[in-house]
Design a protein around this motif. Structure first.
Motif, short mmCIF file in Angstrom:
data_model
loop_
_atom_site.label_atom_id
_atom_site.label_comp_id
_atom_site.label_asym_id
_atom_site.label_seq_id
_atom_site.Cartn_x
_atom_site.Cartn_y
_atom_site.Cartn_z
N ASP A 197 -5.76 -51.63 30.72
CA ASP A 197 -5.53 -51.83 29.29
C ASP A 197 -5.27 -50.50 28.58
OD1 ASP A 197 -5.86 -54.53 29.62
OD2 ASP A 197 -7.92 -54.58 28.88
N ALA A 198 -5.98 -49.46 29.00
CA ALA A 198 -5.80 -48.14 28.38
C ALA A 198 -4.40 -47.60 28.63
CB ALA A 198 -6.85 -47.16 28.90
N LEU A 199 -3.90 -47.78 29.85
CA LEU A 199 -2.54 -47.33 30.16
C LEU A 199 -1.51 -48.13 29.38
CD1 LEU A 199 -2.63 -46.65 34.01
CD2 LEU A 199 -2.16 -44.99 32.20
N HIS A 200 -1.72 -49.43 29.28
CA HIS A 200 -0.78 -50.27 28.53
C HIS A 200 -0.81 -49.89 27.05
CE1 HIS A 200 1.76 -53.78 27.90
NE2 HIS A 200 1.04 -54.03 26.83
N GLU A 201 -1.99 -49.61 26.53
CA GLU A 201 -2.10 -49.21 25.13
C GLU A 201 -1.40 -47.87 24.89
OE1 GLU A 201 -5.53 -48.14 21.78
OE2 GLU A 201 -6.10 -49.03 23.70
N LEU A 202 -1.51 -46.96 25.87
CA LEU A 202 -0.84 -45.67 25.75
C LEU A 202 0.67 -45.86 25.71
CD1 LEU A 202 -0.96 -42.57 25.75
CD2 LEU A 202 -1.02 -42.66 28.26
N MET A 203 1.20 -46.70 26.60
CA MET A 203 2.63 -47.01 26.59
C MET A 203 3.05 -47.60 25.24
SD MET A 203 3.19 -48.84 30.29
CE MET A 203 4.84 -49.33 29.82
N THR A 204 2.26 -48.52 24.75
CA THR A 204 2.60 -49.20 23.50
C THR A 204 2.62 -48.23 22.33
OG1 THR A 204 1.60 -51.25 24.33
CG2 THR A 204 1.94 -51.08 21.96
N ARG A 205 1.63 -47.34 22.28
CA ARG A 205 1.58 -46.36 21.19
C ARG A 205 2.79 -45.43 21.23
NH1 ARG A 205 -3.92 -45.42 22.56
NH2 ARG A 205 -3.33 -43.33 23.24
N MET A 206 3.19 -45.02 22.43
CA MET A 206 4.37 -44.15 22.55
C MET A 206 5.62 -44.85 22.03
SD MET A 206 3.80 -42.45 26.30
CE MET A 206 2.50 -41.26 26.60
N LEU A 207 5.78 -46.12 22.40
CA LEU A 207 6.96 -46.86 21.96
C LEU A 207 6.92 -47.13 20.45
CD1 LEU A 207 7.34 -49.39 24.92
CD2 LEU A 207 8.78 -47.41 24.41
N MET A 208 5.75 -47.36 19.91
CA MET A 208 5.62 -47.55 18.47
C MET A 208 6.01 -46.28 17.72
SD MET A 208 2.11 -49.83 18.19
CE MET A 208 2.16 -49.86 16.40
N ARG A 209 5.57 -45.14 18.24
CA ARG A 209 5.94 -43.87 17.62
C ARG A 209 7.44 -43.62 17.74
NH1 ARG A 209 3.39 -39.75 20.70
NH2 ARG A 209 4.42 -38.31 19.26
N ALA A 210 8.01 -43.99 18.89
CA ALA A 210 9.46 -43.83 19.07
C ALA A 210 10.21 -44.71 18.07
CB ALA A 210 9.85 -44.20 20.50
N ARG A 211 9.71 -45.90 17.84
CA ARG A 211 10.33 -46.79 16.85
C ARG A 211 10.20 -46.20 15.45
NH1 ARG A 211 7.31 -52.28 16.01
NH2 ARG A 211 5.86 -50.76 15.12
N ASP A 212 9.02 -45.69 15.12
CA ASP A 212 8.80 -45.12 13.79
C ASP A 212 9.63 -43.86 13.57
OD1 ASP A 212 6.99 -47.15 13.41
OD2 ASP A 212 5.22 -45.91 13.79
N ASP A 213 9.95 -43.15 14.66
CA ASP A 213 10.75 -41.93 14.57
C ASP A 213 12.25 -42.21 14.61
OD1 ASP A 213 8.43 -40.51 14.47
OD2 ASP A 213 8.54 -39.72 16.51
N GLY A 214 12.63 -43.49 14.70
CA GLY A 214 14.04 -43.84 14.71
C GLY A 214 14.68 -43.82 16.08
N GLN A 215 13.89 -43.66 17.14
CA GLN A 215 14.44 -43.66 18.50
C GLN A 215 14.65 -45.07 19.03
OE1 GLN A 215 11.28 -40.97 20.08
NE2 GLN A 215 12.98 -39.69 20.79
N LEU A 216 14.06 -46.05 18.36
CA LEU A 216 14.23 -47.45 18.71
C LEU A 216 14.57 -48.23 17.44
CD1 LEU A 216 11.14 -47.98 21.06
CD2 LEU A 216 13.53 -47.78 21.77
#
Length: 211
Positions: free
Chosen positions: A131-150
């Motif tokens: 769960d910790a690894l999945h949460e880490l992946m999710t946070r990275m993708l959320m930040r990428a979305r917030d930064d306009g990369q997604l």
């Protein structure tokens, strides 16, 4: 291999037992070794091993937790070396660390991925690492979305599951020595890294809104 470990002075009985269990499991594949077989492999009385592990499940739970701790350490050390302002690069680094771990530790990868031995998702002490690894992946993708990369409306959970499934498939090809079928003549790990990089580039391109 496990019998050679019995005379290794730098390893304690706990660690030698985990390695012996993995050796036997890798050799058998179709059958989970009994605790008495691990004791025999280590050339120790079953009562000595029983004081550490009451049954086979306890031994392989410990081996799985050891593998997950190592995986978490490799992933963490890889990610912190990347620019913290570039979440997509961190995401890429996380994937590469996972592939490297699977390549270097195929027995541990099989242990974690094959439910015939132990289902890590039903063991709370093991599930927390997943769960910790999945949460880490999710946070990275959320930040990428917030930064306009997604794309601003990108389904992050679905994207994380897709990426995780792709990385697992590459790792499985490495461990099963089947990467040659897809990349003839290439080094398996390098081929997997190339495929991962291509996947992440396409993922970013397909989800980024047009300018």
């Amino acid at each position: 291999m496990a019998k050679n470990l019995t005379s290794e002075p730098s390893l304690g009985l706990h660690e030698r037992a985990l390695l012996a269990g993995l050796d036997l499991l890798d050799a058998r594949q179709a059958q989970v070794p009994a605790l008495v077989e691990v004791a025999t492999e280590l050339n120790i009385p079953i009562c000595d091993l029983g004081r550490l592990f009451p049954n086979e499940e306890a031994l392989y739970c410990a081996a799985a937790e050891n593998a997950l701790l190592h995986l978490m350490d490799i992933c963490t050390r890889s990610v912190v070396q990347v620019d913290p302002q570039d979440p997509f690069a961190q995401f890429h680094s996380l994937g590469e660390a996972y592939l490297k771990w699977a390549h270097e530790h195929p027995r541990q990868f099989r242990l974690l991925s094959e439910r015939r031995v132990i289902d890590i998702l039903t063991q709370p002490q093991l599930r927390r690492y997943v769960d910790a690894l999945h949460e880490l992946m999710t946070r990275m993708l959320m930040r990428a979305r917030d930064d306009g990369q997604l794309h601003p409306r990108e389904d992050i959970q679905a994207l994380a599951i897709t990426a995780r499934s792709f990385a697992f498939g590459l790792a499985r090809l490495i461990v099963d020595r089947r990467m040659e079928e897809w990349y003839p003549g290439a080094d398996p790990l390098e081929a997997a890294r190339h495929a991962l990089s291509d996947f992440i580039r396409r993922m970013a391109r397909s989800t980024t809104p047009p300018s």
